[in-house]
Design a protein around this motif. Structure first.
Motif: not given
Length: 311
Positions: A239-259
């Motif tokens: 699916d091309s839909d990312a569908a995640f909480d971008a604010a939580a990504l920033v506040r948790g300093e989490k990383r998304v890596l495409g492989s």
């Protein structure tokens, strides 16, 4: 020559096709094993990059006319651009893929550039050689995550790529690896291969999560279950839909890596790894049964986890 051909949306057929004629710099490979990839199942259901009529098959091993045993790296890069010069052939802007842009290995023979061939030792059986390509995807994802020995790892999806991620994480020294899938058969395979937990849904907190499905819901889960500072590596393309909480990504300093795919070093590492793996989750079928096996998998059959076709 016999081949399994993608002929129309949702349709693959066993057909007689012309013999491949190697061009300048190309080598004829007599196919011994060719794996059916989830991306091909998706591509036949919803055509896009793959345009019928097409002989697919980008995960394959075989022998050359002079008797060399080889696997093929199906990524055909330009070899001239800044990315290729930096060792990033897998994301070359002009890349082509055997079995997508050129005829592939769901056939008795296939012509490929000589530079795409990687030798395999006589000690490596054709089943192991046939899963080098998906194994290389998992090696690449593990390297992107930082090869984190001692990590708590989650894997979403227990198909071939997910199981390969489990096996690579285990060999890389992960402290704990948990695998989630909806199929009981695939979860049983994950348990047999050393998963610390094989469950219908991940829970808890992880340092690294590999999403080998790529659906909107699994994208969301992969981020939600990461510890602050953790990494989600996305390999799936459902699916091309990312569908995640971008604010939580920033506040948790989490990383998304495409492989995507692998670098040459990852492919070479996979050749060394697969000979030591339990491959009881891989089944081989005659090429003559390829259309039936492909169609059954495309329509939702969960087993085999990995199907190889053998002319």
């Amino acid at each position: 020559m016999r081949a399994v051909v993608f002929t129309a949306p949702g349709v693959v057929e066993l057909r007689d096709v012309p013999e491949p004629e190697p061009g300048p710099g190309e080598v004829l490979v007599h196919v011994a094993a060719s794996g059916i990839c989830g991306s091909e199942l998706h591509g036949v259901r919803t055509p896009g990059f793959r345009v019928p009529p097409l002989v697919m098959g980008h995960e394959f091993a075989g022998s050359t006319d002079d008797g060399r045993r080889v696997v093929a790296n199906p990524i055909l890069s330009c070899g001239r651009c800044d990315l290729c010069a930096a060792g990033l052939r897998n994301v070359c802007r002009e890349r082509r893929i055997v079995g997508v842009h050129t005829p592939g290995a769901f056939a008795e023979r296939v012509a490929v550039p000589a530079g795409a061939l990687v030798p395999v030792p006589d000690s490596l059986g054709w089943t192991a050689a046939g899963v080098v390509e998906p194994a290389a995807n998992a090696v690449h994802a593990w390297e992107l995550a930082g090869a984190p020995a001692g990590a708590r790892v989650g894997v979403i999806g227990a198909g071939a790529i997910g199981l390969a991620c489990l096996l690579v994480a285990r060999s890389g020294g992960a402290a704990r690896v948990e695998v989630a899938d909806r199929s009981e058969e695939r979860l049983a395979a994950a348990s047999r291969l050393g998963a610390d937990a094989a469950v219908s849904r991940l829970s808890g907190e992880y340092d690294v999560i590999f999403d080998a499905v790529g659906a909107a819901v699994t994208h969301e889960q992969s981020l939600a279950l990461l510890r602050p500072g953790g990494a989600a590596v996305w390999l799936g393309l459902a699916d091309s839909d990312a569908a995640f909480d971008a604010a939580a990504l920033v506040r948790g300093e989490k990383r998304v890596l495409g492989s995507f795919a692998y670098r040459d070093a990852d492919f070479a590492a996979a050749v060394d790894l697969v000979g030591r793996w339990d491959l009881s989750w891989v089944d081989t079928f005659p090429l003559e049964e390829g259309a039936e096996v492909f169609t059954a998998l495309m329509n939702g059959r969960a087993t085999p986890v990995k199907a190889l076709l053998a002319p």
